[in-house]
Scaffold this active site. Structure first.
Site, PDB file in Angstrom:
ATOM      1  N   GLU A 102     -10.476   5.404   2.169  1.00 41.77           N
ATOM      2  CA  GLU A 102      -9.179   4.998   1.616  1.00 41.77           C
ATOM      3  C   GLU A 102      -9.031   5.458   0.167  1.00 41.77           C
ATOM      4  O   GLU A 102      -7.935   5.471  -0.369  1.00 41.77           O
ATOM      5  CB  GLU A 102      -9.038   3.471   1.669  1.00 41.77           C
ATOM      6  CG  GLU A 102      -8.296   2.940   2.871  1.00 41.77           C
ATOM      7  CD  GLU A 102      -6.796   3.201   2.806  1.00 41.77           C
ATOM      8  OE1 GLU A 102      -6.300   3.914   3.704  1.00 41.77           O
ATOM      9  OE2 GLU A 102      -6.128   2.720   1.882  1.00 41.77           O
ATOM     10  N   GLU A 115      -4.884   6.611  11.949  1.00 41.60           N
ATOM     11  CA  GLU A 115      -5.074   5.211  11.525  1.00 41.60           C
ATOM     12  C   GLU A 115      -4.666   4.262  12.640  1.00 41.60           C
ATOM     13  O   GLU A 115      -3.535   4.294  13.100  1.00 41.60           O
ATOM     14  CB  GLU A 115      -4.244   4.965  10.262  1.00 41.60           C
ATOM     15  CG  GLU A 115      -4.204   3.512   9.802  1.00 41.60           C
ATOM     16  CD  GLU A 115      -3.467   3.367   8.461  1.00 41.60           C
ATOM     17  OE1 GLU A 115      -3.685   4.216   7.565  1.00 41.60           O
ATOM     18  OE2 GLU A 115      -2.682   2.415   8.323  1.00 41.60           O
ATOM     19  N   HIS A 165       3.024   7.267   5.607  1.00 41.73           N
ATOM     20  CA  HIS A 165       3.361   5.876   5.921  1.00 41.73           C
ATOM     21  C   HIS A 165       3.112   4.977   4.718  1.00 41.73           C
ATOM     22  O   HIS A 165       2.416   5.362   3.769  1.00 41.73           O
ATOM     23  CB  HIS A 165       2.539   5.389   7.119  1.00 41.73           C
ATOM     24  CG  HIS A 165       1.056   5.557   6.952  1.00 41.73           C
ATOM     25  ND1 HIS A 165       0.419   6.756   7.205  1.00 41.73           N
ATOM     26  CD2 HIS A 165       0.092   4.704   6.532  1.00 41.73           C
ATOM     27  CE1 HIS A 165      -0.881   6.625   6.963  1.00 41.73           C
ATOM     28  NE2 HIS A 165      -1.103   5.389   6.548  1.00 41.73           N
ATOM     29  N   HIS A 203      -3.105  10.701   5.523  1.00 40.73           N
ATOM     30  CA  HIS A 203      -4.526  11.031   5.623  1.00 40.73           C
ATOM     31  C   HIS A 203      -4.661  12.399   6.256  1.00 40.73           C
ATOM     32  O   HIS A 203      -4.162  12.615   7.356  1.00 40.73           O
ATOM     33  CB  HIS A 203      -5.278  10.031   6.497  1.00 40.73           C
ATOM     34  CG  HIS A 203      -4.873   8.608   6.251  1.00 40.73           C
ATOM     35  ND1 HIS A 203      -5.085   8.001   5.055  1.00 40.73           N
ATOM     36  CD2 HIS A 203      -4.263   7.694   7.038  1.00 40.73           C
ATOM     37  CE1 HIS A 203      -4.629   6.763   5.124  1.00 40.73           C
ATOM     38  NE2 HIS A 203      -4.116   6.553   6.309  1.00 40.73           N
ATOM     39  N   HIS A 259       1.627   7.185   1.628  1.00 43.42           N
ATOM     40  CA  HIS A 259       0.465   8.082   1.619  1.00 43.42           C
ATOM     41  C   HIS A 259       0.257   8.649   3.012  1.00 43.42           C
ATOM     42  O   HIS A 259       0.892   8.211   3.973  1.00 43.42           O
ATOM     43  CB  HIS A 259      -0.792   7.310   1.187  1.00 43.42           C
ATOM     44  CG  HIS A 259      -1.238   6.280   2.182  1.00 43.42           C
ATOM     45  ND1 HIS A 259      -0.637   5.056   2.302  1.00 43.42           N
ATOM     46  CD2 HIS A 259      -2.208   6.314   3.137  1.00 43.42           C
ATOM     47  CE1 HIS A 259      -1.213   4.362   3.277  1.00 43.42           C
ATOM     48  NE2 HIS A 259      -2.169   5.099   3.808  1.00 43.42           N
ATOM     49  N   ARG A 316       0.904  -1.156   0.000  1.00 44.65           N
ATOM     50  CA  ARG A 316       0.000   0.000   0.000  1.00 44.65           C
ATOM     51  C   ARG A 316       0.931   1.191   0.000  1.00 44.65           C
ATOM     52  O   ARG A 316       1.691   1.398   0.924  1.00 44.65           O
ATOM     53  CB  ARG A 316      -0.897  -0.053   1.241  1.00 44.65           C
ATOM     54  CG  ARG A 316      -1.753   1.172   1.458  1.00 44.65           C
ATOM     55  CD  ARG A 316      -2.849   1.305   0.405  1.00 44.65           C
ATOM     56  NE  ARG A 316      -3.644   2.501   0.691  1.00 44.65           N
ATOM     57  CZ  ARG A 316      -3.401   3.713   0.156  1.00 44.65           C
ATOM     58  NH1 ARG A 316      -2.424   3.869  -0.727  1.00 44.65           N
ATOM     59  NH2 ARG A 316      -4.142   4.742   0.481  1.00 44.65           N
TER      60      ARG A 316
HETATM   61 MN    MN Z   1      -3.033   4.753   5.774  1.00 45.65          MN
END
Ligand code: MN
Ligand code: MN
Length: 349
Positions: free
Chosen positions: A124, A62, A101, A57, A55, A52
Protein backbone atom coordinates in the site's frame (compact mmCIF):
# COMPACT_ATOMS: atom_id res chain seq x y z
CA UNK A 1 15.12 -29.60 18.27
CA UNK A 2 15.02 -27.98 14.86
CA UNK A 3 13.51 -24.57 14.46
CA UNK A 4 10.68 -23.89 12.05
CA UNK A 5 11.93 -23.25 8.55
CA UNK A 6 9.61 -20.27 8.37
CA UNK A 7 6.49 -18.95 9.98
CA UNK A 8 3.12 -18.93 8.28
CA UNK A 9 1.78 -16.42 10.78
CA UNK A 10 2.05 -12.63 10.79
CA UNK A 11 0.61 -10.59 13.66
CA UNK A 12 -0.84 -7.91 11.41
CA UNK A 13 -2.87 -5.97 13.98
CA UNK A 14 0.15 -5.77 16.28
CA UNK A 15 2.26 -4.13 13.56
CA UNK A 16 3.11 -0.44 13.58
CA UNK A 17 0.39 1.32 11.56
CA UNK A 18 0.59 4.04 8.97
CA UNK A 19 -1.53 6.91 10.25
CA UNK A 20 -3.08 9.83 8.48
CA UNK A 21 -6.02 12.18 8.82
CA UNK A 22 -9.07 9.94 9.11
CA UNK A 23 -7.31 6.65 8.42
CA UNK A 24 -5.13 3.87 9.81
CA UNK A 25 -3.52 1.11 7.76
CA UNK A 26 -1.39 -1.94 8.48
CA UNK A 27 0.04 -3.93 5.60
CA UNK A 28 1.71 -7.28 5.10
CA UNK A 29 3.67 -7.78 1.90
CA UNK A 30 6.31 -10.46 1.36
CA UNK A 31 8.80 -8.02 2.96
CA UNK A 32 7.03 -8.09 6.35
CA UNK A 33 5.71 -11.65 6.02
CA UNK A 34 8.24 -13.66 3.98
CA UNK A 35 6.03 -16.73 3.55
CA UNK A 36 3.35 -14.74 1.70
CA UNK A 37 4.94 -14.88 -1.74
CA UNK A 38 1.74 -14.83 -3.78
CA UNK A 39 -0.68 -12.61 -1.85
CA UNK A 40 -0.38 -9.41 0.20
CA UNK A 41 -2.93 -7.92 2.55
CA UNK A 42 -3.88 -4.79 4.42
CA UNK A 43 -6.10 -3.98 7.39
CA UNK A 44 -7.50 -0.47 6.98
CA UNK A 45 -9.77 1.69 9.11
CA UNK A 46 -11.47 4.89 7.98
CA UNK A 47 -13.29 7.34 10.25
CA UNK A 48 -16.47 9.06 9.13
CA UNK A 49 -15.35 11.21 6.19
CA UNK A 50 -11.87 9.65 6.20
CA UNK A 51 -10.73 8.94 2.66
CA UNK A 52 -8.12 6.68 1.10
CA UNK A 53 -7.31 8.95 -1.81
CA UNK A 54 -7.79 8.32 -5.53
CA UNK A 55 -5.13 5.78 -6.54
CA UNK A 56 -4.44 2.65 -8.53
CA UNK A 57 -2.18 -0.36 -8.32
CA UNK A 58 0.10 -1.26 -11.18
CA UNK A 59 0.85 -4.79 -10.00
CA UNK A 60 -2.21 -6.17 -8.23
CA UNK A 61 -5.98 -6.42 -8.21
CA UNK A 62 -7.75 -5.52 -4.95
CA UNK A 63 -10.28 -7.82 -3.23
CA UNK A 64 -11.81 -6.51 -0.03
CA UNK A 65 -14.12 -7.58 2.78
CA UNK A 66 -15.86 -5.14 5.14
CA UNK A 67 -15.73 -6.24 8.78
CA UNK A 68 -17.51 -3.28 10.38
CA UNK A 69 -18.92 0.12 9.51
CA UNK A 70 -19.69 1.38 6.04
CA UNK A 71 -17.84 3.06 3.21
CA UNK A 72 -18.31 4.32 -0.31
CA UNK A 73 -16.00 3.58 -3.20
CA UNK A 74 -15.75 5.20 -6.60
CA UNK A 75 -13.95 3.58 -9.50
CA UNK A 76 -13.08 4.54 -13.06
CA UNK A 77 -13.46 1.91 -15.77
CA UNK A 78 -10.94 1.90 -18.60
CA UNK A 79 -13.81 2.12 -21.11
CA UNK A 80 -14.76 5.49 -19.61
CA UNK A 81 -17.54 4.18 -17.40
CA UNK A 82 -17.51 4.46 -13.63
CA UNK A 83 -19.23 3.18 -10.54
CA UNK A 84 -19.97 4.35 -7.00
CA UNK A 85 -21.01 1.76 -4.44
CA UNK A 86 -21.71 1.65 -0.72
CA UNK A 87 -20.42 -1.25 1.34
CA UNK A 88 -21.57 -2.65 4.68
CA UNK A 89 -20.35 -5.48 6.93
CA UNK A 90 -20.13 -8.75 5.01
CA UNK A 91 -19.75 -7.07 1.61
CA UNK A 92 -16.88 -7.80 -0.79
CA UNK A 93 -15.42 -5.55 -3.47
CA UNK A 94 -13.09 -6.26 -6.36
CA UNK A 95 -11.10 -3.70 -8.34
CA UNK A 96 -9.14 -5.02 -11.31
CA UNK A 97 -5.43 -4.30 -11.50
CA UNK A 98 -4.77 -0.76 -12.68
CA UNK A 99 -8.29 0.64 -12.27
CA UNK A 100 -8.39 3.97 -10.35
CA UNK A 101 -10.45 4.01 -7.17
CA UNK A 102 -10.94 5.71 -3.80
CA UNK A 103 -12.67 4.79 -0.54
CA UNK A 104 -14.41 7.02 2.02
CA UNK A 105 -15.76 6.06 5.45
CA UNK A 106 -19.48 6.89 5.71
CA UNK A 107 -19.65 6.87 9.49
CA UNK A 108 -20.88 7.35 12.04
CA UNK A 109 -18.60 4.60 13.34
CA UNK A 110 -15.20 3.64 11.93
CA UNK A 111 -15.20 1.40 8.87
CA UNK A 112 -12.78 -1.54 9.12
CA UNK A 113 -11.99 -3.59 6.03
CA UNK A 114 -9.42 -6.12 4.88
CA UNK A 115 -7.78 -5.67 1.48
CA UNK A 116 -6.24 -8.67 -0.27
CA UNK A 117 -3.95 -8.35 -3.32
CA UNK A 118 -3.00 -11.06 -5.80
CA UNK A 119 0.73 -10.27 -5.59
CA UNK A 120 2.95 -10.78 -2.55
CA UNK A 121 5.13 -7.87 -3.64
CA UNK A 122 2.23 -5.46 -3.44
CA UNK A 123 2.53 -2.71 -0.85
CA UNK A 124 0.00 0.00 0.00
CA UNK A 125 3.02 2.29 0.35
CA UNK A 126 3.73 2.02 -3.37
CA UNK A 127 0.36 2.78 -4.89
CA UNK A 128 -0.09 5.33 -7.63
CA UNK A 129 -1.81 8.24 -5.87
CA UNK A 130 -3.34 11.13 -7.74
CA UNK A 131 -1.77 13.77 -5.44
CA UNK A 132 1.68 12.17 -5.72
CA UNK A 133 1.38 12.44 -9.50
CA UNK A 134 0.03 15.99 -9.57
CA UNK A 135 2.60 17.31 -7.08
CA UNK A 136 5.46 16.11 -9.33
CA UNK A 137 3.95 17.33 -12.61
CA UNK A 138 4.98 20.75 -14.02
CA UNK A 139 2.42 23.40 -12.98
CA UNK A 140 1.92 24.53 -16.56
CA UNK A 141 0.93 21.00 -17.57
CA UNK A 142 -1.48 20.78 -14.64
CA UNK A 143 -2.97 24.16 -15.49
CA UNK A 144 -3.56 22.96 -19.03
CA UNK A 145 -4.97 19.62 -17.86
CA UNK A 146 -7.26 20.93 -15.14
CA UNK A 147 -8.36 24.18 -16.74
CA UNK A 148 -6.98 26.14 -13.79
CA UNK A 149 -4.60 29.10 -13.71
CA UNK A 150 -1.14 28.77 -12.10
CA UNK A 151 -2.31 30.39 -8.82
CA UNK A 152 -5.01 27.79 -8.55
CA UNK A 153 -2.60 24.97 -9.35
CA UNK A 154 -0.41 26.32 -6.51
CA UNK A 155 -3.13 25.38 -4.01
CA UNK A 156 -2.75 21.65 -4.72
CA UNK A 157 -0.95 19.42 -2.18
CA UNK A 158 2.86 19.42 -2.33
CA UNK A 159 3.13 15.67 -2.01
CA UNK A 160 1.15 12.46 -1.67
CA UNK A 161 -1.96 12.89 0.52
CA UNK A 162 -2.75 9.15 0.93
CA UNK A 163 -5.41 9.78 3.64
CA UNK A 164 -7.66 12.83 3.56
CA UNK A 165 -10.58 13.76 5.75
CA UNK A 166 -13.65 15.75 4.82
CA UNK A 167 -17.40 15.78 5.16
CA UNK A 168 -19.24 12.54 4.64
CA UNK A 169 -21.00 12.51 1.29
CA UNK A 170 -24.53 13.74 1.78
CA UNK A 171 -26.57 12.53 -1.17
CA UNK A 172 -29.65 10.55 -0.27
CA UNK A 173 -28.34 7.06 -0.97
CA UNK A 174 -25.62 7.48 1.64
CA UNK A 175 -27.85 8.70 4.46
CA UNK A 176 -30.36 5.90 4.39
CA UNK A 177 -31.68 5.60 7.92
CA UNK A 178 -31.91 1.83 7.78
CA UNK A 179 -28.23 1.24 6.94
CA UNK A 180 -29.33 -2.00 5.43
CA UNK A 181 -26.80 -3.74 3.23
CA UNK A 182 -27.84 -3.75 -0.42
CA UNK A 183 -28.89 -7.31 -1.16
CA UNK A 184 -28.08 -7.33 -4.87
CA UNK A 185 -24.78 -8.04 -6.54
CA UNK A 186 -23.34 -4.97 -8.27
CA UNK A 187 -20.43 -4.83 -10.70
CA UNK A 188 -17.92 -4.24 -7.90
CA UNK A 189 -19.90 -5.40 -4.87
CA UNK A 190 -20.83 -8.89 -3.72
CA UNK A 191 -22.82 -9.28 -0.45
CA UNK A 192 -20.95 -12.35 0.82
CA UNK A 193 -22.40 -12.14 4.33
CA UNK A 194 -25.94 -12.47 2.90
CA UNK A 195 -25.13 -15.69 1.05
CA UNK A 196 -26.75 -18.97 2.13
CA UNK A 197 -23.73 -20.89 3.46
CA UNK A 198 -22.56 -24.47 3.19
CA UNK A 199 -23.33 -25.96 6.62
CA UNK A 200 -21.90 -28.94 8.45
CA UNK A 201 -23.87 -29.31 11.72
CA UNK A 202 -21.50 -29.08 14.68
CA UNK A 203 -18.59 -28.27 12.38
CA UNK A 204 -19.02 -24.92 10.74
CA UNK A 205 -20.27 -22.88 7.84
CA UNK A 206 -18.57 -21.60 4.68
CA UNK A 207 -19.51 -18.78 2.35
CA UNK A 208 -17.54 -18.51 -0.88
CA UNK A 209 -17.47 -16.00 -3.71
CA UNK A 210 -15.82 -16.86 -7.01
CA UNK A 211 -15.92 -15.44 -10.51
CA UNK A 212 -19.10 -17.49 -11.06
CA UNK A 213 -21.10 -15.35 -8.60
CA UNK A 214 -19.06 -12.15 -9.02
CA UNK A 215 -17.98 -11.90 -12.66
CA UNK A 216 -15.59 -8.95 -12.34
CA UNK A 217 -13.43 -10.97 -9.93
CA UNK A 218 -11.40 -12.67 -12.65
CA UNK A 219 -8.20 -13.19 -10.63
CA UNK A 220 -9.36 -13.78 -7.06
CA UNK A 221 -11.89 -15.64 -4.93
CA UNK A 222 -12.67 -15.55 -1.24
CA UNK A 223 -14.23 -17.52 1.53
CA UNK A 224 -15.56 -16.81 4.99
CA UNK A 225 -15.34 -19.67 7.49
CA UNK A 226 -17.10 -19.86 10.83
CA UNK A 227 -15.93 -22.92 12.72
CA UNK A 228 -17.61 -24.15 15.90
CA UNK A 229 -15.62 -24.79 19.10
CA UNK A 230 -13.48 -27.88 18.62
CA UNK A 231 -14.45 -28.03 14.96
CA UNK A 232 -11.91 -28.67 12.22
CA UNK A 233 -11.58 -27.39 8.66
CA UNK A 234 -10.18 -30.72 7.64
CA UNK A 235 -6.80 -31.55 6.07
CA UNK A 236 -6.86 -30.31 2.46
CA UNK A 237 -4.91 -28.42 -0.15
CA UNK A 238 -5.59 -26.08 -3.05
CA UNK A 239 -4.07 -27.22 -6.33
CA UNK A 240 -4.20 -23.83 -8.05
CA UNK A 241 -4.15 -21.06 -5.46
CA UNK A 242 -2.28 -19.63 -2.52
CA UNK A 243 -4.41 -18.97 0.56
CA UNK A 244 -4.20 -15.79 2.66
CA UNK A 245 -6.09 -15.84 5.96
CA UNK A 246 -7.22 -13.07 8.29
CA UNK A 247 -8.42 -14.24 11.68
CA UNK A 248 -11.44 -12.06 12.54
CA UNK A 249 -12.55 -13.71 15.76
CA UNK A 250 -11.57 -16.60 18.03
CA UNK A 251 -8.47 -18.78 18.39
CA UNK A 252 -7.09 -21.34 15.96
CA UNK A 253 -4.39 -23.87 15.31
CA UNK A 254 -3.31 -23.83 11.68
CA UNK A 255 -0.78 -26.22 10.25
CA UNK A 256 1.02 -26.18 6.92
CA UNK A 257 2.50 -29.36 5.40
CA UNK A 258 5.45 -28.63 3.10
CA UNK A 259 6.52 -32.22 2.24
CA UNK A 260 10.00 -33.58 3.00
CA UNK A 261 9.04 -34.20 6.61
CA UNK A 262 8.16 -30.58 7.29
CA UNK A 263 4.97 -29.43 8.98
CA UNK A 264 4.68 -25.99 10.58
CA UNK A 265 1.94 -25.74 13.23
CA UNK A 266 1.13 -22.38 14.81
CA UNK A 267 -1.56 -20.71 16.90
CA UNK A 268 -3.58 -17.79 15.65
CA UNK A 269 -5.83 -15.25 17.27
CA UNK A 270 -7.93 -12.29 16.14
CA UNK A 271 -5.84 -9.88 14.09
CA UNK A 272 -3.32 -12.49 12.92
CA UNK A 273 -2.71 -13.36 9.28
CA UNK A 274 -1.97 -16.89 8.06
CA UNK A 275 -0.72 -18.22 4.74
CA UNK A 276 -0.92 -21.63 3.06
CA UNK A 277 1.13 -21.79 -0.16
CA UNK A 278 -0.36 -23.28 -3.32
CA UNK A 279 -0.39 -27.06 -3.04
CA UNK A 280 0.67 -27.18 0.61
CA UNK A 281 -1.54 -29.28 2.89
CA UNK A 282 -3.20 -27.46 5.76
CA UNK A 283 -5.99 -27.52 8.33
CA UNK A 284 -7.62 -24.98 10.65
CA UNK A 285 -8.91 -26.06 14.06
CA UNK A 286 -10.95 -23.92 16.43
CA UNK A 287 -9.08 -24.20 19.75
CA UNK A 288 -11.01 -21.44 21.56
CA UNK A 289 -14.20 -21.46 23.60
CA UNK A 290 -16.22 -19.45 21.06
CA UNK A 291 -16.79 -19.29 17.33
CA UNK A 292 -13.76 -18.99 15.05
CA UNK A 293 -14.22 -16.62 12.12
CA UNK A 294 -11.62 -16.57 9.34
CA UNK A 295 -11.58 -14.56 6.12
CA UNK A 296 -9.70 -16.29 3.29
CA UNK A 297 -8.51 -14.86 -0.01
CA UNK A 298 -7.24 -16.89 -2.96
CA UNK A 299 -5.22 -15.72 -5.96
CA UNK A 300 -7.42 -17.72 -8.32
CA UNK A 301 -10.89 -16.88 -9.65
CA UNK A 302 -12.31 -20.25 -8.62
CA UNK A 303 -12.45 -22.23 -5.42
CA UNK A 304 -10.82 -25.64 -5.76
CA UNK A 305 -9.74 -27.86 -2.90
CA UNK A 306 -8.79 -31.47 -2.34
CA UNK A 307 -10.08 -32.83 0.97
CA UNK A 308 -8.27 -35.73 2.61
CA UNK A 309 -11.64 -37.31 3.49
CA UNK A 310 -12.75 -37.21 -0.16
CA UNK A 311 -9.54 -38.92 -1.22
CA UNK A 312 -9.88 -41.64 1.40
CA UNK A 313 -13.56 -42.13 0.55
CA UNK A 314 -12.82 -42.69 -3.12
CA UNK A 315 -10.08 -45.31 -2.63
CA UNK A 316 -10.82 -49.04 -2.28
CA UNK A 317 -10.38 -50.43 1.24
CA UNK A 318 -7.52 -52.76 0.24
CA UNK A 319 -5.56 -49.88 -1.29
CA UNK A 320 -5.98 -47.88 1.92
CA UNK A 321 -5.10 -50.86 4.14
CA UNK A 322 -1.88 -51.46 2.23
CA UNK A 323 -0.93 -47.77 2.00
CA UNK A 324 -1.52 -47.13 5.70
CA UNK A 325 -0.32 -50.55 6.90
CA UNK A 326 -3.51 -51.23 8.84
CA UNK A 327 -5.94 -54.19 8.87
CA UNK A 328 -8.84 -54.01 6.42
CA UNK A 329 -11.40 -53.64 9.23
CA UNK A 330 -9.67 -50.46 10.36
CA UNK A 331 -9.44 -49.16 6.79
CA UNK A 332 -13.20 -49.74 6.47
CA UNK A 333 -13.77 -47.18 9.28
CA UNK A 334 -12.16 -44.39 7.25
CA UNK A 335 -14.43 -41.60 5.88
CA UNK A 336 -16.98 -42.64 3.27
CA UNK A 337 -17.63 -39.12 2.03
CA UNK A 338 -16.05 -35.69 1.87
CA UNK A 339 -16.44 -33.82 5.19
CA UNK A 340 -14.98 -30.31 4.71
CA UNK A 341 -15.77 -29.42 8.36
CA UNK A 342 -15.52 -32.05 11.09
CA UNK A 343 -17.27 -31.46 14.45
CA UNK A 344 -15.44 -31.71 17.76
CA UNK A 345 -14.66 -35.31 18.70
CA UNK A 346 -17.26 -36.83 20.99
CA UNK A 347 -15.49 -37.83 24.25
CA UNK A 348 -14.92 -41.57 24.49
CA UNK A 349 -15.61 -42.28 20.82
MN1 MN B 1 -6.50 0.31 -3.58
MN1 MN C 1 -7.57 -23.97 2.58
Amino acid sequence: MSSHPRSFRYRLEQAEPRLGPGGITRGASVREFPASIGIAGVSMRLEAGGMREMHWHANAAEWAYVISGSCRTTILHPDGGSAADDFYPGDVWYFPRGWGHCIQGLGPEECHFILIFDNGDFSEDHTFSVTDWMSRTPPSILAQSLGWNLDEVGKLPKGEVYFARGPVVTDSSAVSTTRKAPALVATHRYPLGAQEPRRVPGGGIQRTVTVDEFPISTTMAGSLLEIEPGGLRELHWHPGADEWQYYIEGAAEMSVFLAQGTVVTERFEAGDVGYAPMGAGHYIKNIGPGSLKVLIGFNSPRYESNELSAWLATNPTDILATNLGVPAELARKLPKESHFFIPAAVPGS
